[in-house]
Every structure is written in C-alpha cells, then in structure tokens.
Design a protein around this motif. Sequence first.
Motif, PDB file in Angstrom:
ATOM      1  N   TYR A   1     -20.004  -1.524  21.131  1.00 49.62           N
ATOM      2  CA  TYR A   1     -18.883  -2.380  21.566  1.00 49.62           C
ATOM      3  C   TYR A   1     -17.900  -2.605  20.432  1.00 49.62           C
ATOM      4  N   PHE A   2     -18.394  -2.926  19.237  1.00 48.98           N
ATOM      5  CA  PHE A   2     -17.501  -3.214  18.115  1.00 48.98           C
ATOM      6  C   PHE A   2     -16.650  -1.985  17.767  1.00 48.98           C
ATOM      7  N   ARG A   3     -17.303  -0.825  17.691  1.00 54.35           N
ATOM      8  CA  ARG A   3     -16.576   0.406  17.368  1.00 54.35           C
ATOM      9  C   ARG A   3     -15.542   0.725  18.445  1.00 54.35           C
ATOM     10  N   THR A   4     -15.955   0.586  19.703  1.00 57.16           N
ATOM     11  CA  THR A   4     -15.053   0.890  20.804  1.00 57.16           C
ATOM     12  C   THR A   4     -13.844  -0.032  20.782  1.00 57.16           C
ATOM     13  N   HIS A   5     -14.078  -1.310  20.483  1.00 59.74           N
ATOM     14  CA  HIS A   5     -12.995  -2.292  20.458  1.00 59.74           C
ATOM     15  C   HIS A   5     -11.921  -1.869  19.458  1.00 59.74           C
ATOM     16  N   LEU A   6     -12.333  -1.484  18.263  1.00 59.60           N
ATOM     17  CA  LEU A   6     -11.380  -1.099  17.229  1.00 59.60           C
ATOM     18  C   LEU A   6     -10.774   0.282  17.505  1.00 59.60           C
ATOM     19  N   SER A   7     -11.592   1.217  17.972  1.00 56.92           N
ATOM     20  CA  SER A   7     -11.094   2.567  18.239  1.00 56.92           C
ATOM     21  C   SER A   7     -10.067   2.576  19.362  1.00 56.92           C
ATOM     22  N   ARG A   8     -10.313   1.797  20.401  1.00 52.55           N
ATOM     23  CA  ARG A   8      -9.358   1.751  21.507  1.00 52.55           C
ATOM     24  C   ARG A   8      -8.041   1.123  21.090  1.00 52.55           C
ATOM     25  N   HIS A   9      -8.124   0.133  20.222  1.00 52.22           N
ATOM     26  CA  HIS A   9      -6.889  -0.528  19.779  1.00 52.22           C
ATOM     27  C   HIS A   9      -6.036   0.416  18.934  1.00 52.22           C
ATOM     28  N   TYR A  10      -6.691   1.112  17.990  1.00 53.49           N
ATOM     29  CA  TYR A  10      -5.942   1.927  17.044  1.00 53.49           C
ATOM     30  C   TYR A  10      -5.819   3.396  17.447  1.00 53.49           C
ATOM     31  N   LYS A  11      -6.598   3.813  18.447  1.00 52.24           N
ATOM     32  CA  LYS A  11      -6.665   5.238  18.802  1.00 52.24           C
ATOM     33  C   LYS A  11      -7.068   6.070  17.581  1.00 52.24           C
ATOM     34  N   GLU A  12      -7.983   5.532  16.804  1.00 53.02           N
ATOM     35  CA  GLU A  12      -8.494   6.188  15.606  1.00 53.02           C
ATOM     36  C   GLU A  12     -10.026   6.077  15.594  1.00 53.02           C
ATOM     37  N   PRO A  13     -10.717   7.026  14.942  1.00 55.14           N
ATOM     38  CA  PRO A  13     -12.176   6.898  14.810  1.00 55.14           C
ATOM     39  C   PRO A  13     -12.529   5.653  14.007  1.00 55.14           C
ATOM     40  N   CYS A  14     -13.626   5.041  14.340  1.00 56.44           N
ATOM     41  CA  CYS A  14     -14.118   3.867  13.605  1.00 56.44           C
ATOM     42  C   CYS A  14     -15.597   4.074  13.332  1.00 56.44           C
ATOM     43  N   SER A  15     -15.935   4.286  12.078  1.00 57.07           N
ATOM     44  CA  SER A  15     -17.318   4.595  11.714  1.00 57.07           C
ATOM     45  C   SER A  15     -18.107   3.327  11.445  1.00 57.07           C
ATOM     46  N   ALA A  16     -19.274   3.227  12.061  1.00 52.64           N
ATOM     47  CA  ALA A  16     -20.199   2.116  11.819  1.00 52.64           C
ATOM     48  C   ALA A  16     -21.561   2.539  12.349  1.00 52.64           C
ATOM     49  N   VAL A  17     -22.607   2.004  11.765  1.00 54.22           N
ATOM     50  CA  VAL A  17     -23.968   2.351  12.190  1.00 54.22           C
ATOM     51  C   VAL A  17     -24.743   1.093  12.537  1.00 54.22           C
ATOM     52  N   SER A  18     -25.854   1.311  13.207  1.00 57.22           N
ATOM     53  CA  SER A  18     -26.702   0.212  13.645  1.00 57.22           C
ATOM     54  C   SER A  18     -28.129   0.459  13.182  1.00 57.22           C
ATOM     55  N   SER A  19     -28.878  -0.610  12.992  1.00 58.23           N
ATOM     56  CA  SER A  19     -30.303  -0.478  12.669  1.00 58.23           C
ATOM     57  C   SER A  19     -31.141  -0.265  13.922  1.00 58.23           C
ATOM     58  N   SER A  20     -30.488  -0.257  15.080  1.00 60.50           N
ATOM     59  CA  SER A  20     -31.146   0.063  16.361  1.00 60.50           C
ATOM     60  C   SER A  20     -32.351  -0.828  16.639  1.00 60.50           C
ATOM     61  N   MET A  21     -32.149  -2.120  16.507  1.00 58.03           N
ATOM     62  CA  MET A  21     -33.230  -3.054  16.795  1.00 58.03           C
ATOM     63  C   MET A  21     -33.495  -3.099  18.306  1.00 58.03           C
ATOM     64  N   THR A  22     -34.780  -3.078  18.658  1.00 56.27           N
ATOM     65  CA  THR A  22     -35.193  -3.178  20.062  1.00 56.27           C
ATOM     66  C   THR A  22     -36.209  -4.305  20.203  1.00 56.27           C
ATOM     67  N   GLU A  23     -36.999  -4.273  21.283  1.00 60.83           N
ATOM     68  CA  GLU A  23     -37.907  -5.384  21.566  1.00 60.83           C
ATOM     69  C   GLU A  23     -38.924  -5.628  20.444  1.00 60.83           C
ATOM     70  N   ASP A  24     -39.467  -4.545  19.868  1.00 63.80           N
ATOM     71  CA  ASP A  24     -40.486  -4.743  18.825  1.00 63.80           C
ATOM     72  C   ASP A  24     -39.900  -5.414  17.593  1.00 63.80           C
TER      73      ASP A  24
END
Length: 430
Positions: A98-121
């Motif tokens: 969501y965060f990347r999409t929000h910035l990319s859609r606004h600027y029409k530019e790639p926005c690099s960011a990563v996640s630690s991919s936390m899940t239920e465990d």
Amino acid sequence: MPQNPERIVDHLELFKQEEYTQLFKNKHEQFEGAHPAEEVQRVSEWTKGWEYREKNFAREALTVNPAKGCQPVGAMFAALGIEGTLPFVQGSQGCVAYFRTHLSRHYKEPCSAVSSSMTEDAAVFGGLNNMIEGLEVSYKLYKPKMIAVCTTCMAEVIGDDLGAFITNAKGAGAVPQDLPIPFAHTPSFVGSHTTGYDNMMKGILLNLTEGKKGKANGKVNIISGFDTYVGNNREVKHMLGLMGVEHTIVSDTSDYFDAPNDGEYQMYPGGTKIEDVADTINAKATVCLQRYTTQKTREYIEKTWKQDTKVLRPFGVKGTDEFLMAISEITGKAIPKELEVERGRLVDAMTDSYAWIHGKKFAIYGDPDLVYSVTSFLLEMGAEPVHILCNNGDQEFKAEMEEMLKASPFGQGATVWIQKDLWHFRSLMC
C-alpha cells in the motif's frame, strides 16, 4: 485478437458501457436490497441538508475518508531523500504494498521499499527472525548504502524493539556493523504521515550525526518536511544558489521522484549524500520549511546539537520574503538583484490575475503546513476562505490559523475545522 491502445478508455467511460451497466443493475437487484431509485435519490438529497450535517458532525467512532495517511508513508518519504537508502518496514507485505503504491501512483515513478513479511507466527512470537533475515536479504540483493527501518501496527502492538533487533542482526552478521540503519517507531493507529516523517527524520539525524560534532561548516540545513511537490526543493536550491549560501537539503526527494527517463534504470536516483547529512550537526542553523512535520526533529536539534532552528514557509510573497530575509540574517549574504526581479514578476502575475481571485470564496483541506501556506497566499490575492479543514491538525495549528485569518480583512468569515474527515467536508460543502 491484438490489443488496440486507441480503444482503451478512461475508467469513468468504461463503466458506462452496456455490459457494466447491466452488471451493476443485476448486482443492485440481487444483493443490495433493491431500493427504488426514488428512495435512493431522496436519501441522497437528505444527506445534503442541515439535519444530516448535525448527525454527521456528532459521530465519534467512525472516520470516513480521513484525508491523511499512515505514519510509515511519511517515514518512507523521509528516507527516500537520502542517497542509496532502502526503506525497510517491519510488518506485513500488504502494508508495504500500500505504501509503495500510494507514492508510485502519485509520482508515476518506481518506489523501492521492502518488508520483513511478518505473518501470524511473527505476531505471536515476535518479529526478530523476520528482521534478521529481511535485513540480510535486502542488503545482499539491493546493495543499499543505508537501510531505514520503520514499523507498522502489527510490530507496534506486539512491542518489537527495533534498536535491539538491529543490534542483534548486526551481531549475527546479517549486515555489516558499519552499515547505517536508522529507525523510527511509526504505529499507524496514532498520528499520520506527517508524524511518521518527523519520527524518521529525527531517527536519521540521530543515527548519522552521532559522534560527528566537529568544526563548524558554515552551512545552513534545510528540512523541507512532507512536501510532495518536487519543484519546491529545486526552487529553494535556486534561491540559495543565487545568494551564494552553502546549504544542505536534508532528505532531497526531488531527483528520486522526478528522475529523468534516459534509458538507464537507477534504483536510488539522487538524494542527499550521507556524509552531508552526517555533517548537518556542524551547520550554522537549521531552517524547517514546515512546522508540524518537524516538531520532534527541531526539539532534538535544539537540545542535543545546541543549534538554532527556525520555521519559515516560503510560500507566496510574504512567506518568501520572510525566508530570504532570515537566510540573509543568518548567513550575512545579501539578497541579489536577480531575486528582486523574480519577486517583481510574481507581483506582476498576481496583479494580472487578481481580478479572477479577489472576492471568490474557497474551501481548503490538507496537511497543516500546506493548508496554512495556501490560505496565506489566497489572502494575499484577496480570496475569502470559508471552510478550512485539516484532519491531522491540532489546537496549536488551529490557533495559528485563526490568528492569521483574524489579521486579514478577507479571513473574517472563515472557520477552521481540525480532526474532521472528508465526509465532514462534504456536509460543509452541501
């Protein structure tokens, strides 16, 4: 059949086509209670009246279209303005998407960011393992010069300790010991994107300037705040360049979100050099172009660095005059003739367009500093603000706004609404 790009239509026109109108009609009849069109129209008109407005403003437990973003959006924005920096979000993949999409859609530019991919465990046992593995993979795969870590709601609710986690990750050899990894706790259930910007900016300065106090460099630091218009940083650099003022734009996103299309992809285009950010502790002063996105950062600079800070908003004639005169006072540099000429062109443009703006009524919403600056400029143009709404504004902001409005003959009829959303704004506009 080959796709014809000339047949691609805007979504507003697309959904008016027969196949979609029939689909919506069937959905309405089968699943939505099938209220008659007359009843729908009656209720629609009722929501525009005073009775509904009173009910709308009485609600407390519901927010509709809040006109603000989550803290991590602001934290990522602050981090992306530093060269070679990869934002790392301790949380789930969905949040970062969501965060990347929000910035990319606004600027029409790639926005690099990563996640630690936390899940239920991770939600049960904590996200330490996710952090260690995520930092290791991010460093090896994307080769950043700095990784800036922030959090989402999940990590905050379970109490992940970012400082300890980063220390453990370096101790485990996941990333080099000398890799800068500033961090900020940015829970989305409090504050907004402007709070996240402030938290991350303070975290970056704390991390990069530690132990760097030394000889004064004679520069002026400029912190833009959460300002999404890339042209503003370029204009500030233009003005300071004409004055001959040495400066550092702390977190300059202008090249990152407005990179040239030259056929060569760069993952980290532009940004303020890390060594320049580290040297900000030795500057003459720090000038913040926004008040409410830099509150914690300014407090840190004043108390820890013992450095003067100023809030100056170079928006419109009055704001830009105050900015240039303050910079001249701080540095001893004269304001050159070129800037006087540019000011004259602005005044001429305002004079030429004054008849179209004077006496017109406006409703305004947005972030605190943007709302303040836009309102100030409209008052200079003789416009008459009526409703001014700021969801992430506080009582200090409201008092500052009301003082400015009271001082202008064009601001007497305005009302400032804080902590209200765009559904409230709809009632005000009806």
